[in-house]
Enzyme design. Structure first.
Site, short mmCIF file in Angstrom:
data_model
loop_
_atom_site.label_atom_id
_atom_site.label_comp_id
_atom_site.label_asym_id
_atom_site.label_seq_id
_atom_site.Cartn_x
_atom_site.Cartn_y
_atom_site.Cartn_z
N ASP A 176 0.85 -1.18 0.00
CA ASP A 176 0.00 0.00 0.00
C ASP A 176 0.90 1.24 0.00
O ASP A 176 2.10 1.15 0.28
CB ASP A 176 -0.89 -0.05 1.24
CG ASP A 176 -1.76 1.18 1.40
OD1 ASP A 176 -2.29 1.66 0.39
OD2 ASP A 176 -1.90 1.68 2.54
N ASP A 178 -0.33 5.01 1.00
CA ASP A 178 -0.63 5.95 2.08
C ASP A 178 -0.45 5.29 3.45
O ASP A 178 -1.00 4.22 3.72
CB ASP A 178 -2.06 6.47 1.96
CG ASP A 178 -2.26 7.33 0.73
OD1 ASP A 178 -1.30 7.45 -0.07
OD2 ASP A 178 -3.36 7.88 0.56
N GLU A 185 -1.34 10.70 3.94
CA GLU A 185 -2.52 10.34 3.18
C GLU A 185 -2.61 11.35 2.05
O GLU A 185 -2.84 12.55 2.27
CB GLU A 185 -3.78 10.39 4.04
CG GLU A 185 -3.84 9.33 5.14
CD GLU A 185 -4.10 7.93 4.59
OE1 GLU A 185 -4.76 7.82 3.53
OE2 GLU A 185 -3.63 6.96 5.21
N ARG A 221 -14.85 12.12 -0.92
CA ARG A 221 -13.66 12.94 -0.66
C ARG A 221 -13.18 13.64 -1.93
O ARG A 221 -12.79 14.81 -1.89
CB ARG A 221 -12.55 12.05 -0.08
CG ARG A 221 -12.83 11.60 1.35
CD ARG A 221 -11.77 10.63 1.85
NE ARG A 221 -11.85 9.35 1.17
CZ ARG A 221 -11.00 8.34 1.35
NH1 ARG A 221 -9.99 8.49 2.20
NH2 ARG A 221 -11.15 7.19 0.71
N LYS A 309 -7.35 -4.18 -5.04
CA LYS A 309 -5.96 -4.37 -4.63
C LYS A 309 -5.57 -5.84 -4.72
O LYS A 309 -4.47 -6.18 -5.17
CB LYS A 309 -5.75 -3.83 -3.22
CG LYS A 309 -5.75 -2.32 -3.13
CD LYS A 309 -5.34 -1.84 -1.74
CE LYS A 309 -5.19 -0.32 -1.71
NZ LYS A 309 -4.68 0.16 -0.41
#
Length: 389
Positions: A176, A178, A185, A221, A309
């Site tokens: 990953d 972040d 982030e 977001r 993912k």
């Protein structure tokens, strides 16, 4: 006969002992040596010299005394007892590694019916890491027991992997981005420039805890970024901070012949730059849509979410020619769970409790390169790779 010597180490002792034994025509059945803080313990299991056993004993003790060493000789029958089934490598990490925590892990190994056959140190920096070779119980049972103990104590990290050739085989490591590869982030960095950082952070935290659907939270977001100028991308790239040990992790893996990739619920505007900067083999993320030099508040293409993912890990493995059993995945949030469970070894890095409970191994120190120790790579090998040896 088991011939054991111990004392202050110096060059020539191993050859000296074996030359002493050689004059009696014995065969070497087993040989093991360890040096700790300049003190050697050398054990040679050899066949009996028959009627000359008493003479051999006297000769070995005389040689040891001349070298200012102590010797112990034990007669017996047969070779070492076979190791039990269910062989595993148990890596124990601490910062520091206390005797109390190590004792608790060792006791838990014994408590589930396993035996510690050998222990050696992997690293003393930036954390202390030791590895137990354990036999006598299935890897999954041992993993569950030790993960429970580590979680209960909170001061030690433990990883349990099955022994076998695959541990040293070709690997693919996918992580990953972040709060794993980097300390930030990315969407919050963009949000800071858009003046909506607090609102975005609240949604991010809820999503990472698994309280919100990732795709819905992503759209919510990203919508807050609508109207932000695209040129802010360069500023965000400059603000990104790599996690301590990230460069070492990637460089070491690459020099050891591993392929490395990243998957992110963040954005290609940043991950592509990280891929190029670190020389990664694979990278995938979401893409912020741009029109007339400004973000539209939408993403384009297939969403990289929790299931995405895991799907990308499988794709990277196929392209790299690496079986999933030889892949390693690293992540910190609920969005990484499918990927961690798909990989041969799933590592939770400073993760939320939900993720720590589900992962194969957990690291709770702020150094990303400690993951190397979970893969059986020693600090000496890391330093050799850094030196280009």
């Amino acid at each position: 006969m088991l011939v054991k010597i111990f004392g202050r180490d110096r060059p020539g002792l191993t050859a000296g002992l074996l030359q002493t034994l050689a004059s009696y025509g014995v065969e070497v059945v087993d040989l093991e040596q360890v040096v700790t803080r300049g003190r050697i313990t050398l054990c040679a299991l050899v066949t009996s010299p028959g009627d000359a056993e008493g003479e051999l004993r006297a000769t070995v003790h005389g040689w040891a005394e001349s070298q200012r060493l102590q010797a112990e000789i034990i007669s017996g029958v047969g070779d070492n007892r076979p190791r039990g089934e269910g062989r595993s490598h148990v890596t124990v990490l601490g910062h520091p590694l206390t005797a109390e925590a190590t004792a608790a892990i060792a006791a838990r190994v014994t408590g589930c019916g396993a035996n510690i056959d050998r222990i050696h140190r992997l690293a003393k920096y930036p954390v202390t890491a030791v590895e137990f070779d354990v036999s006598g119980v299935a890897t999954q049972i041992l993993r569950t027991e030790l993960a429970t103990e580590a979680a209960r104590r909170g001061e030690v990290d433990v990883a349990v992997v099955a022994s076998g050739l695959q541990r040293r085989g070709r690997r693919l490591v996918v992580m990953d981005v972040d709060s794993t590869l980097i300390q930030d982030e990315v969407i919050e960095l963009f949000a800071a420039h858009a003046g909506c950082e607090e609102r975005v952070a609240e949604v991010t935290e809820a999503a990472m805890r698994g309280e919100l659907d990732f795709t819905e939270s992503l759209h919510a977001r990203v919508a807050l970024l609508a109207g932000l100028e695209e040129r802010v991308v360069e500023k965000v790239r400059a603000e990104v901070r790599l996690t301590p040990g990230a460069r070492t992790l990637v460089r070491t893996l690459k020099r050891l012949g591993c392929q490395v990739g990243i998957v992110s619920g963040g954005f290609t505007q940043v991950t592509d730059s990280l891929r190029d900067h670190l020389g990664l083999d694979f990278a995938a993320a979401n893409t912020l849509e741009v029109a007339d030099g400004r973000f539209t508040g939408r993403v384009t293409g297939e969403i990289v979410d929790r299931a995405g993912k895991a799907r990308l890990l499988r794709r990277f493995a196929r392209e790299a020619g690496v079986p999933l059993s030889q892949t390693v995945a690293i992540g910190d949030g609920a969005n990484d769970l499918d990927m961690l469970n798909t990989a041969g070894l799933g590592v939770a890095f400073n993760a939320k409790p939900l993720v720590r409970r589900a992962a194969d191994a957990s690291v709770n120190v702020p150094f990303l390169d400690t993951v190397l120790y979970l893969m059986g790579i020693t600090r000496e090998e890391v330093e050799a790779a850094e030196a280009g040896e």
